[in-house]
Scaffold this active site. Structure first.
Site, PDB file in Angstrom:
ATOM      1  N   LYS A   1       3.137   2.234  -6.682  1.00  0.00           N
ATOM      2  CA  LYS A   1       3.763   1.347  -5.691  1.00  0.00           C
ATOM      3  C   LYS A   1       2.689   0.490  -5.031  1.00  0.00           C
ATOM      4  O   LYS A   1       1.614   0.982  -4.674  1.00  0.00           O
ATOM      5  CB  LYS A   1       4.484   2.195  -4.634  1.00  0.00           C
TER       6      LYS A   1
ATOM      7  N   SER B   1      12.387   1.536   0.107  1.00  0.00           N
ATOM      8  CA  SER B   1      11.578   0.378  -0.248  1.00  0.00           C
ATOM      9  C   SER B   1      10.974   0.451  -1.641  1.00  0.00           C
ATOM     10  O   SER B   1      10.556  -0.544  -2.202  1.00  0.00           O
ATOM     11  CB  SER B   1      10.443   0.214   0.767  1.00  0.00           C
TER      12      SER B   1
ATOM     13  N   SER C   1      12.150   6.233   1.331  1.00  0.00           N
ATOM     14  CA  SER C   1      11.810   5.169   0.381  1.00  0.00           C
ATOM     15  C   SER C   1      11.439   5.648  -1.010  1.00  0.00           C
ATOM     16  O   SER C   1      11.253   4.836  -1.909  1.00  0.00           O
ATOM     17  CB  SER C   1      10.667   4.313   0.939  1.00  0.00           C
TER      18      SER C   1
END
Length: 510
Positions: free
Chosen positions: A82, A157, A181
């Site tokens: 990420k 997210s 997330s």
């Protein structure tokens, strides 16, 4: 036609590499081929690090051929990262224009540990800007599409990491979880997402959103794969003042024990406040079916009450923006990242430069949370808002402590709905925030939590089932999660992902 190698589990890939049935370079090349084919549709990545991944794979293959040492179980297996986690020599943006072009001079601790385990980095995945969102629609660069339905969101997210794993672009990924997330995208994409105990995995090198809530964790397709990855990245780090001074828990052993599907003696607590009204009927149905499978394997199921969870969402959306306001103050155009100078007819002051830089560099959702957090921390409102929210947080911690006196592990649906369509909730921030109602409490309490696929809802989209364990007892959730995963695979005649249509894999043989 045999299955493409990318459809194997990470554990299977690791075994094949150790047994010299396949090289790390071949695994990397296979996944880069999928990325090239899938990205026009899925758009999970912000940066594909093909050159770096191949170099890391070649280095491991040379080391493996020397046969001098026993190497980690996932050595040679590639992974996606990420873009909230810094990587030396690879652009890291947090999906924000304000960090566009920034190439970190150092690695996060988790990246150092991945490299020490000889796991090649495939690239950086998309997210909501600075991890602020539940749909990956707030990235400054592009949306990521859900592989199950390209017109729907992958969650957020960390939608990029979840979508990459779901689409077989990567066997594993790292995410960050501040209010769900990792787990909420896991639920929406049919992947396994884990939020470790707060402090169980170093946050050094994770770009801060809300420091008392953020936690790095694994994204995978199986519970065992997450256990293997968490043991690699976990453990104490003196560079992180919040790091727990203990080695990783025995999560791999717990997952392997769970695969035997014997849960006699385990007490499972159904959280009364996180089911029923407000949860999509298909989501609730799959949850109820999964609970029955736990009972069939010998678990005792009891209902527990956490009465203060109804205030969790409100408390979170005061604490989190307050910490966002403090953490994002560092992006001022002075030291690194974007710098926008005022027009010539505006005084050329530092204050004006900061204002123009932040206006151009931050998106609407980030600005919204900065303003909300700054207000909550302002004189005259600090005690009424931030102070009160912290008191609610203490009550939620006490709720969990009491619940764990009645049950070994707690369960709930991960997300109240399946994946929603793009634009469906962007005009109503509160509707978006409600997606995290079941995941936020674990972050407020600092306890570990995991989402695994529980099947498909009536709309044909994945549903997530959440396990929550006591603080610093992450292994407790791995055993029932692995057991339920095995039972569900039998009930669904195979893993959930076999129902996913992957046209980008057509013609890719093992």
């Amino acid at each position: 036609m045999s299955e493409p190698i990318v459809k194997l589990t990470a554990a299977q890939m690791g075994d094949m590499v150790r047994n010299k049935e396949v090289s790390s370079r071949e695994l990397v090349d296979a996944h880069l081929d999928v990325i090239e084919a899938a990205e026009p549709s899925v758009q999970a990545f912000l940066k594909v690090a093909a050159k770096e991944a191949r170099e890391q794979a070649d280095a491991y293959d040379a080391l493996r051929d020397e046969e001098k040492a026993e190497l980690p179980a996932l050595a040679g297996v590639p992974i996606a990262i990420k873009d909230m986690i810094v990587t030396k020599g690879i652009e890291t943006t947090a999906a924000s224009r304000i960090l566009e072009g920034w190439v970190p001079p150092y690695d996060a601790t988790v990246i150092e540990r991945l490299k020490a385990a000889h796991m090649p980095l495939l690239g950086k995945t998309n997210l909501d800007e600075f991890a602020q969102g539940s749909s990956t629609e707030h990235s400054a660069y592009h949306n990521t599409n859900n592989p199950w339905d390209l017109e729907r969101v992958p969650g957020g997210s960390g939608g990029g990491s979840a979508a990459a794993v779901a689409a077989f672009e990567a066997p594993l990924a790292l995410g960050t979880d501040t209010g769900g997330s990792i787990r909420q995208p896991g639920a929406l994409t049919g992947t396994v997402g884990v939020k470790p105990t707060y402090g169980g995995v170093s946050r050094y090198g994770a770009i801060a959103m809300a420091s008392s809530l953020d936690q790095i964790g694994p994204v995978s397709r199986t519970v065992l794969d997450s256990a293997l990855l968490q043991e690699i990245i976990g453990g104490n780090d003196r560079r992180d003042s919040t790091s727990i001074p203990e080695p990783p828990r025995p999560m791999v052993a717990a997952a392997r024990e769970g695969m035997k599907r014997d849960l006699k003696g385990l007490k499972v607590g159904l959280i009364k406040q996180l089911q029923g009204e407000g949860f999509q009927p298909g989501v609730q149905a799959r949850f109820d079916e999964a609970v029955k499978l736990l009972e069939a394997m010998g678990a005792e199921v009891v209902e527990v009450s956490c009465p203060h969870l109804e205030y969790a969402l409100g408390a979170y959306y005061i604490i989190m923006p307050s910490e966002v306001s403090s953490n994002l103050a560092r992006y001022d155009g002075m030291r690194y990242g974007l710098r926008v100078m005022p027009p010539v007819d505006v005084p050329q002051t530092a204050a004006n430069m900061m204002s123009y830089t932040r206006e151009a560099g931050f998106g609407d959702e980030v600005k919204r949370r900065i303003i909300l957090g700054t207000y909550a921390l302002s004189a005259g409102y600090y005690d009424a808002w931030y102070g009160s929210a912290q008191k609610v947080r203490t009550l939620i911690i006490e709720d969990f402590n009491n619940a764990f006196k009645q049950a070994d592990v707690l369960v709930s649906p991960t997300s109240p709905t399946t994946a929603f369509k793009f634009g469906e909730k962007t005009e109503d921030p509160m509707a978006m925030y409600l997606n995290d109602v079941a995941t936020i409490p674990a972050n407020l309490a600092g306890v570990p939590a995991m989402s695994i696929p529980a099947g498909l809802s009536d709309d044909g989209l994945p549903v997530g089932f959440q396990f929550i364990a006591p603080q610093q007892r992450d292994e407790v959730m791995y055993k029932p999660a692995a057991a339920l995963e095995a039972a569900l695979e039998e009930a669904w005649n195979g893993p959930i992902w076999q129902s996913l249509k992957t046209p980008w894999l057509d013609g890719m043989n093992k």
